[in-house]
Scaffold this active site. Structure first.
Site, PDB file in Angstrom:
ATOM      1  N   SER A  65      42.692  14.859  41.445  1.00  0.00           N
ATOM      2  CA  SER A  65      43.174  16.232  41.435  1.00  0.00           C
ATOM      3  C   SER A  65      44.443  16.416  42.273  1.00  0.00           C
ATOM      4  CB  SER A  65      42.035  17.131  41.914  1.00  0.00           C
ATOM      5  OG  SER A  65      42.386  18.474  41.856  1.00  0.00           O
ATOM      6  N   ASP A 277      47.747  22.017  39.331  1.00  0.00           N
ATOM      7  CA  ASP A 277      47.495  20.921  40.267  1.00  0.00           C
ATOM      8  C   ASP A 277      47.509  19.594  39.491  1.00  0.00           C
ATOM      9  OD1 ASP A 277      45.037  20.965  39.000  1.00  0.00           O
ATOM     10  OD2 ASP A 277      43.899  20.570  40.827  1.00  0.00           O
ATOM     11  N   ASP A 281      43.413  21.571  36.533  1.00  0.00           N
ATOM     12  CA  ASP A 281      42.277  22.494  36.480  1.00  0.00           C
ATOM     13  C   ASP A 281      42.467  23.686  37.421  1.00  0.00           C
ATOM     14  OD1 ASP A 281      41.795  21.177  38.851  1.00  0.00           O
ATOM     15  OD2 ASP A 281      39.709  20.660  38.393  1.00  0.00           O
ATOM     16  N   GLU A 371      38.109  30.483  42.339  1.00  0.00           N
ATOM     17  CA  GLU A 371      38.331  30.171  43.748  1.00  0.00           C
ATOM     18  C   GLU A 371      39.721  30.686  44.074  1.00  0.00           C
ATOM     19  OE1 GLU A 371      35.887  26.298  44.926  1.00  0.00           O
ATOM     20  OE2 GLU A 371      37.604  25.790  43.707  1.00  0.00           O
ATOM     21  N   ARG A 499      34.115  25.556  57.795  1.00  0.00           N
ATOM     22  CA  ARG A 499      33.152  24.738  57.047  1.00  0.00           C
ATOM     23  C   ARG A 499      33.692  23.317  56.919  1.00  0.00           C
ATOM     24  NH1 ARG A 499      35.590  24.176  52.173  1.00  0.00           N
ATOM     25  NH2 ARG A 499      33.864  23.067  51.214  1.00  0.00           N
ATOM     26  N   ARG A 508      37.560  22.754  57.728  1.00  0.00           N
ATOM     27  CA  ARG A 508      38.529  23.771  57.325  1.00  0.00           C
ATOM     28  C   ARG A 508      38.285  25.064  58.097  1.00  0.00           C
ATOM     29  NH1 ARG A 508      41.153  21.433  53.307  1.00  0.00           N
ATOM     30  NH2 ARG A 508      39.997  20.376  51.672  1.00  0.00           N
TER      31      ARG A 508
HETATM   32  P1  NG1 Z   1      36.855  21.267  50.072  1.00  0.00           P
HETATM   33  O1  NG1 Z   1      37.655  20.068  50.466  1.00  0.00           O
HETATM   34  O2  NG1 Z   1      35.358  21.058  50.047  1.00  0.00           O
HETATM   35  O3  NG1 Z   1      37.285  22.479  50.806  1.00  0.00           O
HETATM   36  C1  NG1 Z   1      38.467  21.713  47.978  1.00  0.00           C
HETATM   37  C2  NG1 Z   1      38.672  23.174  47.694  1.00  0.00           C
HETATM   38  C3  NG1 Z   1      37.572  23.647  46.786  1.00  0.00           C
HETATM   39  C4  NG1 Z   1      37.475  22.816  45.527  1.00  0.00           C
HETATM   40  C5  NG1 Z   1      37.472  21.326  45.865  1.00  0.00           C
HETATM   41  C6  NG1 Z   1      37.584  20.448  44.654  1.00  0.00           C
HETATM   42  C7  NG1 Z   1      39.560  24.914  49.181  1.00  0.00           C
HETATM   43  C8  NG1 Z   1      39.428  25.612  50.479  1.00  0.00           C
HETATM   44  N1  NG1 Z   1      38.655  23.962  48.922  1.00  0.00           N
HETATM   45  O4  NG1 Z   1      37.189  21.557  48.533  1.00  0.00           O
HETATM   46  O5  NG1 Z   1      37.760  24.986  46.490  1.00  0.00           O
HETATM   47  O6  NG1 Z   1      38.503  23.148  44.628  1.00  0.00           O
HETATM   48  O7  NG1 Z   1      38.521  20.981  46.764  1.00  0.00           O
HETATM   49  O8  NG1 Z   1      38.865  20.248  44.188  1.00  0.00           O
HETATM   50  O9  NG1 Z   1      40.469  25.221  48.410  1.00  0.00           O
HETATM   51 ZN    ZN Z   2      42.129  19.777  40.197  1.00  0.00          ZN
END
Ligand code: NG1
Ligand code: ZN
Length: 545
Positions: A65, A277, A281, A371, A499, A508
């Site tokens: 991604s 991205d 997606d 999201e 989290r 984060r």
């Molecule tokens: P993590 O690394 O768990 O925060 C990130 C994105 C998710 C999701 C995943 C998968 C943020 C804050 N977090 O996850 O929303 O898209 O990557 O690609 O954007």
């Molecule tokens: Zn992606």
């Protein structure tokens, strides 16, 4: 398991480096590509088992991604195009981490637990992104499938949502569409052209869109699709992969997190721009105003635009269907307030990760989930689709209802309901803006975002942080939530939470407040609290200003 397959799975092809432990996280396995060969082979094995178990086609997508080019990753796709269930994520982790000599036993354990009939046929669809490592890694997946005697179809270079779409088409006997990339373009573009017919006074300027392809697969696929759009959308494509590096200083994640335009694109004041991205997606929109000020329209703004549009159409069509918006804790507080108070739509908050949002959205007639980072789509229940269909075919209704019903029908068709899809979302957004005759500035003005900041903190073990209430509160380590609560009190209209990331080895931190200075200061304060209370490593977080 037959002896022949047992030998092939343990033949030492794609061996696991001893001691390496990886976790199936928010988005499957994701790490430096060099560590992934055995993981890919084993996910080929697991997908074959999953296919035998579900008696359906399973997808395996090789991509990391928005991560840097050096990384790669893999995700399994369940029969209806959804993410695999938590139990199977657990199996994925077990299988991935079994030492070479224990691989057969690990496989047999899954076969036994799931009572899998090994003589059942298996079918696996495989796709990959444009990373240089993806070719050999997807071959490792194919080797895994054939080691267990499964059939595979290699779609080669496709976006993640395209692979989800193919899996869903295949398992619905093509009711969802034709399981080819051509079929995908035809279905989406036809719906787009039908939708925009209703915006006949659209000028060429309004039909123009600047797209940042993140130097990835999305750029290739937009090029491929263009002829199907019949000039109803004029795309200027930048970061098409011909020179720049994948996701480097560009793409949806860069734009969202940095809150600035990507490099490598030409932005004229007031013009609509969007970024995909690395596996297409996610999508975010933005523009620069006449003073050169940058304005971001993220997943929350997209969810608001789409849900408002759908709600208006439902009213015009006289259809009584319940619509909800599903968000995560990262959703801007202003968007939640606007949706609940002004739009009067139901809003749900789930944990981060598409599967959580997707499941929550399935509980409504129409579930719009996004999201904040721009990953999202719309789900229509079977009953909702049928009602829309019946109304669109009803010849005894008045013109206004008929028009709304037809728009709803084409909206259903332009959407990839299997997973968030930058291409499909882009077509839907472009159609809505055209139909409403709305500029990007007008869309942006629906509500004003609260200033916010996202930061990362390195800690020695991010699992010490445990959260509750859809990740909005930390329950461990002791004292952290109390510290956050008291820091938040120092700022107006403030909110903050932390989290552990599921895709990176970091914690984060998110903060929002009345002003950007406050949001930045709060994010920094909370980062320090995490650093001190959750085992920070490296230097202490530095203030942003
Ligand atoms: P993590 O690394 O768990 O925060 C990130 C994105 C998710 C999701 C995943 C998968 C943020 C804050 N977090 O996850 O929303 O898209 O990557 O690609 O954007
Ligand atoms: Zn992606």
């Amino acid at each position: 398991m037959g002896k022949r397959h047992a030998m092939r799975t343990c033949s030492g092809l794609h061996p696991k480096p001893a001691g390496l432990v990886l976790q199936y996280g928010t988005a499957g396995f994701r790490t430096n590509a060099k560590q992934l060969d055995h993981i890919m082979f084993r996910m080929g094995l697991l997908a074959t088992l999953r296919s035998k178990k579900t008696k359906a086609t399973i997808g395996v997508m090789v991509t990391a991604s928005h991560n840097p080019e050096e990384d790669n990753g893999v995700k399994l796709v369940d029969p209806m195009g959804e993410m695999v269930t938590p139990t199977w994520e657990g199996y994925a982790t077990q299988l991935a981490n079994a030492e070479q000599e224990d691989l057969l036993a690990a496989l047999q354990d899954i076969i036994k637990k799931e009572a899998i009939n090994m003589s059942q046929e298996a079918n696996v669809f495989v796709g990959k992104d444009t990373r240089s490592s993806s070719a050999s890694l997807s071959q490792a997946v194919l080797d895994g499938v054939s080691a267990l005697g499964g059939h595979s179809k290699d779609y080669g270079l496709v976006t993640t949502p395209q692979l989800h779409y193919m899996v869903c088409c295949q398992n619905t006997q093509c009711k969802y569409g034709e399981a080819t990339v051509e079929g995908y373009y035809k279905k989406l573009c036809q719906a787009f052209i039908q939708l925009t017919k209703n915006a006949s006074n659209c000028t060429d300027d309004q039909k123009h869109l600047t797209v940042d392809g993140a130097n990835g697969i999305g750029a290739l696929k937009v090029r491929e699709m263009e002829s199907h759009l019949k000039r109803e959308l004029h795309i200027s494509l930048f970061n098409d992969g011909s020179k720049g590096k994948l996701n480097h200083q560009c793409g949806a994640d860069f734009v969202k997190v940095q809150q600035k335009p990507p490099t490598g694109i030409k932005m004229n004041p007031g013009e609509r721009c969007c970024s995909f991205d690395g596996d297409a997606d996610r999508i975010v929109y933005y523009y620069a105003d006449s003073e050169g000020q940058f304005h971001l329209l993220d997943g929350d703004k997209i969810a608001t635009l789409i849900s408002t549009f759908l709600k208006e159409l439902l009213t015009q069509a006289g259809l009584d269907l319940e619509i909800a918006v599903v968000q995560t804790a990262y959703a801007n507080g202003s968007s939640t307030n606007y949706l609940e108070d002004t739009m009067k739509v139901i809003v749900r908050c789930t944990k981060t990760g598409v599967k959580h949002l997707h499941h929550a959205a399935q509980e409504f007639d129409i579930g719009v989930y996004f999201e904040a980072n721009g990953h999202g789509t719309v789900l229509f229940s079977k009953a909702a689709e049928e009602k829309i269909q019946r109304l669109a075919e009803n010849s005894s209704i008045n013109d206004e209802r008929k028009r709304a019903a037809l728009l709803l029908q084409n909206t259903v068709n332009v959407i990839n309901q299997t997973v968030g899809d930058a291409i499909s979302d882009m077509l839907l957004i472009e159609a809505i803006l055209a139909i409403k005759g709305m500029t990007i500035q007008q869309w942006d003005a629906i509500y004003s975002d609260l200033p916010n900041r996202q930061l990362k903190v390195k800690v020695s073990d991010r699992r010490v942080i445990d959260t509750t209430d859809a990740e909005r509160r930390a329950v461990s380590p002791a004292g952290l939530q109390e510290a956050i609560d008291s820091l938040v009190k120092n700022y107006r209209e403030a909110r903050s939470f932390v989290r552990p990331s599921g895709t990176e080895d970091v914690v984060r931190v998110y903060a929002e407040a009345e002003t950007q200075e406050s949001a930045d200061a709060l994010a920094h304060d909370v980062s320090l609290a995490v650093y001190r209370l959750a085992g920070g490593v490296g230097g202490e977080p530095k203030p942003l200003h």
